[in-house]
Enzyme design. Structure first.
Site, PDB file in Angstrom:
ATOM      1  N   ASN A  10       0.870  -1.177   0.000  1.00 37.04           N
ATOM      2  CA  ASN A  10       0.000   0.000   0.000  1.00 37.04           C
ATOM      3  C   ASN A  10       0.910   1.231   0.000  1.00 37.04           C
ATOM      4  O   ASN A  10       1.460   1.594   1.033  1.00 37.04           O
ATOM      5  CB  ASN A  10      -0.894  -0.024   1.251  1.00 37.04           C
ATOM      6  CG  ASN A  10      -1.742   1.242   1.357  1.00 37.04           C
ATOM      7  OD1 ASN A  10      -1.823   2.025   0.409  1.00 37.04           O
ATOM      8  ND2 ASN A  10      -2.369   1.433   2.504  1.00 37.04           N
ATOM      9  N   SER A 209       3.921  -1.492  10.569  1.00 34.03           N
ATOM     10  CA  SER A 209       5.374  -1.543  10.800  1.00 34.03           C
ATOM     11  C   SER A 209       5.968  -2.921  10.511  1.00 34.03           C
ATOM     12  O   SER A 209       6.923  -3.348  11.167  1.00 34.03           O
ATOM     13  CB  SER A 209       5.721  -1.082  12.211  1.00 34.03           C
ATOM     14  OG  SER A 209       5.326   0.275  12.389  1.00 34.03           O
TER      15      SER A 209
HETATM   16  P1  13P Z   1       3.322   0.798   7.607  1.00 31.02           P
HETATM   17  O1  13P Z   1       3.823  -0.507   7.039  1.00 31.02           O
HETATM   18  O2  13P Z   1       4.030   1.992   7.053  1.00 31.02           O
HETATM   19  O3  13P Z   1       3.279   0.771   9.094  1.00 31.02           O
HETATM   20  O4  13P Z   1       1.809   0.969   7.098  1.00 31.02           O
HETATM   21  C1  13P Z   1       0.925  -0.082   7.266  1.00 31.02           C
HETATM   22  C2  13P Z   1      -0.312   0.230   6.518  1.00 31.02           C
HETATM   23  O5  13P Z   1      -1.074   1.120   6.890  1.00 31.02           O
HETATM   24  C3  13P Z   1      -0.563  -0.521   5.291  1.00 31.02           C
HETATM   25  O6  13P Z   1      -1.865  -0.334   4.834  1.00 31.02           O
END
Ligand code: 13P
Length: 250
Positions: A10, A209
Protein backbone atom coordinates in the site's frame (compact mmCIF):
# COMPACT_ATOMS: atom_id res chain seq x y z
CA UNK A 1 -6.17 -25.41 6.32
CA UNK A 2 -4.52 -24.29 3.11
CA UNK A 3 -4.91 -20.52 2.94
CA UNK A 4 -3.20 -18.68 0.11
CA UNK A 5 -0.46 -16.19 0.96
CA UNK A 6 -0.52 -12.59 -0.11
CA UNK A 7 1.76 -9.59 0.28
CA UNK A 8 0.19 -6.25 -0.60
CA UNK A 9 2.10 -2.98 -1.05
CA UNK A 10 0.00 0.00 0.00
CA UNK A 11 1.98 2.95 -1.29
CA UNK A 12 -0.53 5.44 0.15
CA UNK A 13 0.09 8.95 -1.29
CA UNK A 14 3.58 8.17 -2.60
CA UNK A 15 5.16 7.95 -6.07
CA UNK A 16 4.38 9.80 -9.28
CA UNK A 17 3.65 7.82 -12.42
CA UNK A 18 7.30 8.18 -13.51
CA UNK A 19 8.51 6.91 -10.13
CA UNK A 20 6.04 4.04 -10.38
CA UNK A 21 7.48 3.02 -13.76
CA UNK A 22 11.03 3.01 -12.35
CA UNK A 23 9.94 0.99 -9.32
CA UNK A 24 8.21 -1.70 -11.38
CA UNK A 25 11.19 -1.97 -13.77
CA UNK A 26 13.44 -2.60 -10.77
CA UNK A 27 10.95 -4.94 -9.09
CA UNK A 28 9.95 -7.28 -11.94
CA UNK A 29 13.54 -8.37 -12.60
CA UNK A 30 13.54 -9.83 -9.07
CA UNK A 31 10.39 -11.91 -9.59
CA UNK A 32 12.21 -15.13 -10.60
CA UNK A 33 13.89 -15.18 -7.19
CA UNK A 34 10.67 -14.65 -5.22
CA UNK A 35 8.63 -17.52 -3.73
CA UNK A 36 5.91 -18.78 -6.08
CA UNK A 37 3.42 -19.39 -3.30
CA UNK A 38 3.12 -15.70 -2.37
CA UNK A 39 0.70 -13.56 -4.37
CA UNK A 40 2.04 -10.04 -4.90
CA UNK A 41 -0.24 -7.01 -5.16
CA UNK A 42 0.89 -3.41 -5.70
CA UNK A 43 -1.58 -0.67 -4.75
CA UNK A 44 -0.24 2.61 -6.17
CA UNK A 45 -2.11 5.93 -6.18
CA UNK A 46 -4.84 6.25 -8.84
CA UNK A 47 -2.67 8.48 -11.03
CA UNK A 48 -0.08 5.70 -11.32
CA UNK A 49 -2.43 2.82 -12.08
CA UNK A 50 -2.35 3.24 -15.86
CA UNK A 51 1.47 3.27 -15.93
CA UNK A 52 1.67 0.41 -13.45
CA UNK A 53 -0.73 -1.66 -15.56
CA UNK A 54 1.47 -1.28 -18.64
CA UNK A 55 4.70 -1.93 -16.75
CA UNK A 56 3.59 -5.08 -14.96
CA UNK A 57 1.99 -6.62 -18.03
CA UNK A 58 2.96 -10.25 -18.51
CA UNK A 59 4.30 -10.56 -14.95
CA UNK A 60 2.61 -12.13 -11.94
CA UNK A 61 2.36 -8.82 -10.14
CA UNK A 62 -1.29 -7.96 -9.50
CA UNK A 63 -2.73 -4.48 -9.15
CA UNK A 64 -4.77 -3.04 -6.32
CA UNK A 65 -6.46 0.29 -5.63
CA UNK A 66 -6.39 2.06 -2.28
CA UNK A 67 -10.12 2.82 -2.22
CA UNK A 68 -13.11 3.25 -4.56
CA UNK A 69 -16.69 4.54 -4.48
CA UNK A 70 -19.61 2.15 -4.09
CA UNK A 71 -21.58 3.65 -6.99
CA UNK A 72 -20.56 2.72 -10.53
CA UNK A 73 -20.84 6.24 -11.97
CA UNK A 74 -22.47 9.59 -11.30
CA UNK A 75 -22.02 12.97 -9.65
CA UNK A 76 -19.31 12.11 -7.11
CA UNK A 77 -16.57 14.64 -7.74
CA UNK A 78 -13.10 13.25 -7.19
CA UNK A 79 -14.21 9.64 -6.79
CA UNK A 80 -13.19 6.52 -8.72
CA UNK A 81 -15.49 3.58 -9.54
CA UNK A 82 -15.01 -0.16 -9.86
CA UNK A 83 -15.38 -0.20 -13.69
CA UNK A 84 -12.68 2.49 -13.95
CA UNK A 85 -10.34 0.25 -11.98
CA UNK A 86 -11.29 -2.92 -13.83
CA UNK A 87 -10.45 -1.25 -17.14
CA UNK A 88 -6.77 -1.25 -16.12
CA UNK A 89 -6.79 -4.80 -14.82
CA UNK A 90 -7.03 -3.88 -11.15
CA UNK A 91 -8.00 -7.04 -9.24
CA UNK A 92 -7.94 -5.92 -5.58
CA UNK A 93 -9.21 -2.89 -3.68
CA UNK A 94 -8.29 -1.86 -0.13
CA UNK A 95 -11.42 -0.80 1.77
CA UNK A 96 -11.79 0.76 5.21
CA UNK A 97 -8.15 1.63 5.76
CA UNK A 98 -7.86 3.41 9.12
CA UNK A 99 -6.43 6.51 7.41
CA UNK A 100 -9.57 6.76 5.29
CA UNK A 101 -11.78 6.05 8.30
CA UNK A 102 -9.97 8.84 10.21
CA UNK A 103 -9.62 11.47 7.48
CA UNK A 104 -12.09 10.70 4.68
CA UNK A 105 -15.35 9.81 6.42
CA UNK A 106 -15.12 6.08 5.74
CA UNK A 107 -17.52 4.26 8.08
CA UNK A 108 -18.57 0.67 8.68
CA UNK A 109 -21.64 1.47 6.57
CA UNK A 110 -19.70 2.79 3.55
CA UNK A 111 -17.18 -0.06 3.83
CA UNK A 112 -20.09 -2.49 3.65
CA UNK A 113 -21.55 -0.76 0.57
CA UNK A 114 -18.12 -0.89 -1.09
CA UNK A 115 -17.60 -4.57 -0.23
CA UNK A 116 -20.88 -5.44 -1.98
CA UNK A 117 -19.95 -3.39 -5.04
CA UNK A 118 -16.45 -4.89 -5.18
CA UNK A 119 -17.79 -8.44 -5.11
CA UNK A 120 -20.47 -7.68 -7.70
CA UNK A 121 -17.77 -6.15 -9.92
CA UNK A 122 -15.34 -9.06 -9.49
CA UNK A 123 -12.84 -7.05 -7.45
CA UNK A 124 -11.29 -8.68 -4.38
CA UNK A 125 -11.91 -6.47 -1.33
CA UNK A 126 -9.08 -6.17 1.19
CA UNK A 127 -10.94 -4.97 4.26
CA UNK A 128 -8.82 -3.28 6.91
CA UNK A 129 -9.78 -3.46 10.58
CA UNK A 130 -7.89 -2.49 13.72
CA UNK A 131 -8.04 -0.81 17.10
CA UNK A 132 -6.65 2.46 18.42
CA UNK A 133 -4.21 2.53 21.34
CA UNK A 134 -7.01 3.75 23.60
CA UNK A 135 -9.21 0.80 22.60
CA UNK A 136 -6.34 -1.62 23.24
CA UNK A 137 -5.68 -0.12 26.66
CA UNK A 138 -9.39 -0.30 27.47
CA UNK A 139 -9.37 -4.02 26.62
CA UNK A 140 -11.90 -3.76 23.78
CA UNK A 141 -9.63 -4.77 20.86
CA UNK A 142 -11.37 -8.06 20.16
CA UNK A 143 -14.90 -6.61 20.38
CA UNK A 144 -13.91 -3.75 18.09
CA UNK A 145 -12.30 -5.79 15.31
CA UNK A 146 -15.07 -8.38 15.42
CA UNK A 147 -17.69 -5.62 15.10
CA UNK A 148 -15.79 -4.03 12.19
CA UNK A 149 -15.48 -7.40 10.44
CA UNK A 150 -19.16 -8.32 10.87
CA UNK A 151 -20.26 -4.86 9.71
CA UNK A 152 -18.02 -4.94 6.64
CA UNK A 153 -19.41 -8.27 5.45
CA UNK A 154 -23.02 -7.77 6.50
CA UNK A 155 -25.26 -9.33 3.87
CA UNK A 156 -22.41 -11.22 2.13
CA UNK A 157 -22.97 -14.98 1.70
CA UNK A 158 -20.65 -17.14 3.79
CA UNK A 159 -19.74 -18.90 0.53
CA UNK A 160 -18.27 -15.70 -0.90
CA UNK A 161 -15.98 -15.05 2.06
CA UNK A 162 -13.19 -17.35 0.89
CA UNK A 163 -12.77 -14.85 -1.95
CA UNK A 164 -12.14 -11.79 0.20
CA UNK A 165 -9.08 -10.63 2.13
CA UNK A 166 -8.97 -9.08 5.62
CA UNK A 167 -6.11 -7.01 6.98
CA UNK A 168 -5.63 -6.62 10.72
CA UNK A 169 -3.87 -3.28 11.15
CA UNK A 170 -3.63 -2.05 14.75
CA UNK A 171 -3.72 1.72 14.27
CA UNK A 172 -1.02 2.33 16.89
CA UNK A 173 1.37 0.12 14.88
CA UNK A 174 0.95 1.91 11.54
CA UNK A 175 4.00 3.91 10.54
CA UNK A 176 5.27 4.03 14.13
CA UNK A 177 7.95 1.33 14.12
CA UNK A 178 6.02 -0.30 16.99
CA UNK A 179 4.78 -3.51 15.44
CA UNK A 180 2.28 -5.70 17.27
CA UNK A 181 3.96 -8.83 18.69
CA UNK A 182 3.41 -11.68 16.19
CA UNK A 183 1.80 -14.00 18.75
CA UNK A 184 -0.63 -11.27 19.85
CA UNK A 185 -1.41 -10.35 16.24
CA UNK A 186 -2.08 -14.03 15.54
CA UNK A 187 -4.42 -14.23 18.54
CA UNK A 188 -6.48 -11.25 17.33
CA UNK A 189 -6.49 -12.61 13.79
CA UNK A 190 -7.74 -16.01 14.97
CA UNK A 191 -10.54 -14.10 16.73
CA UNK A 192 -11.36 -12.29 13.48
CA UNK A 193 -11.37 -15.62 11.62
CA UNK A 194 -13.85 -17.11 14.03
CA UNK A 195 -16.11 -14.04 14.00
CA UNK A 196 -18.04 -15.17 10.91
CA UNK A 197 -18.81 -18.44 9.20
CA UNK A 198 -16.90 -18.78 5.94
CA UNK A 199 -13.56 -17.20 6.93
CA UNK A 200 -11.68 -20.48 7.35
CA UNK A 201 -9.85 -20.10 4.03
CA UNK A 202 -9.84 -16.30 3.86
CA UNK A 203 -6.35 -14.78 3.79
CA UNK A 204 -5.89 -12.53 6.83
CA UNK A 205 -2.93 -10.16 6.56
CA UNK A 206 -1.05 -8.33 9.27
CA UNK A 207 -0.21 -4.64 8.74
CA UNK A 208 1.62 -2.15 10.91
CA UNK A 209 5.37 -1.54 10.80
CA UNK A 210 6.03 -4.87 9.09
CA UNK A 211 9.51 -4.93 7.56
CA UNK A 212 12.25 -7.25 6.31
CA UNK A 213 13.50 -7.75 9.86
CA UNK A 214 10.23 -8.90 11.43
CA UNK A 215 8.20 -10.44 8.57
CA UNK A 216 9.52 -13.99 9.10
CA UNK A 217 8.25 -14.05 12.67
CA UNK A 218 4.74 -13.31 11.37
CA UNK A 219 5.00 -15.84 8.53
CA UNK A 220 5.30 -18.72 11.01
CA UNK A 221 2.04 -17.85 12.81
CA UNK A 222 -0.87 -20.12 11.82
CA UNK A 223 -3.52 -17.41 11.35
CA UNK A 224 -1.29 -14.90 9.55
CA UNK A 225 -1.37 -15.33 5.78
CA UNK A 226 0.75 -12.39 4.66
CA UNK A 227 1.10 -8.65 5.04
CA UNK A 228 -0.26 -5.26 4.07
CA UNK A 229 2.86 -3.16 3.89
CA UNK A 230 3.19 0.63 3.85
CA UNK A 231 6.61 2.20 4.34
CA UNK A 232 8.63 -0.97 3.74
CA UNK A 233 7.04 -1.45 0.31
CA UNK A 234 8.33 1.81 -1.15
CA UNK A 235 11.76 0.52 -2.12
CA UNK A 236 11.68 -2.24 -4.77
CA UNK A 237 14.71 -4.14 -3.44
CA UNK A 238 13.53 -3.94 0.15
CA UNK A 239 10.03 -5.05 -0.83
CA UNK A 240 11.43 -8.02 -2.80
CA UNK A 241 13.51 -8.99 0.23
CA UNK A 242 10.43 -8.77 2.44
CA UNK A 243 8.51 -11.11 0.11
CA UNK A 244 11.36 -13.64 0.23
CA UNK A 245 11.00 -13.74 4.00
CA UNK A 246 7.21 -13.99 3.82
CA UNK A 247 7.18 -17.45 2.25
CA UNK A 248 5.49 -20.34 4.04
CA UNK A 249 7.72 -21.98 6.62
CA UNK A 250 9.19 -25.25 5.26
P1 13P B 1 3.32 0.80 7.61
O1 13P B 1 3.82 -0.51 7.04
O2 13P B 1 4.03 1.99 7.05
O3 13P B 1 3.28 0.77 9.09
O4 13P B 1 1.81 0.97 7.10
C1 13P B 1 0.92 -0.08 7.27
C2 13P B 1 -0.31 0.23 6.52
O5 13P B 1 -1.07 1.12 6.89
C3 13P B 1 -0.56 -0.52 5.29
O6 13P B 1 -1.86 -0.33 4.83
Amino acid sequence: MNVRRLVVANWKMNKTAAETADYIDAFVVQLPSLPRDVEIVLAPPFTSICRAAAKREGSRVRLGAQTMHWELHGAFTGEISAPMLREFGVSHVILGHSERRAHCNETDRTVNLKVHTALEQSLIPIVAVGETLEQRRAGVTDDHVVAQTRAAFDGVDAGALAGVVIAYEPIWAIGTGENCEPAEANRVMATIRSSLQGLRETPILYGGSMNTGNVASYATQPDINGGLIGGASLDPDGFAQLIRSAASPP
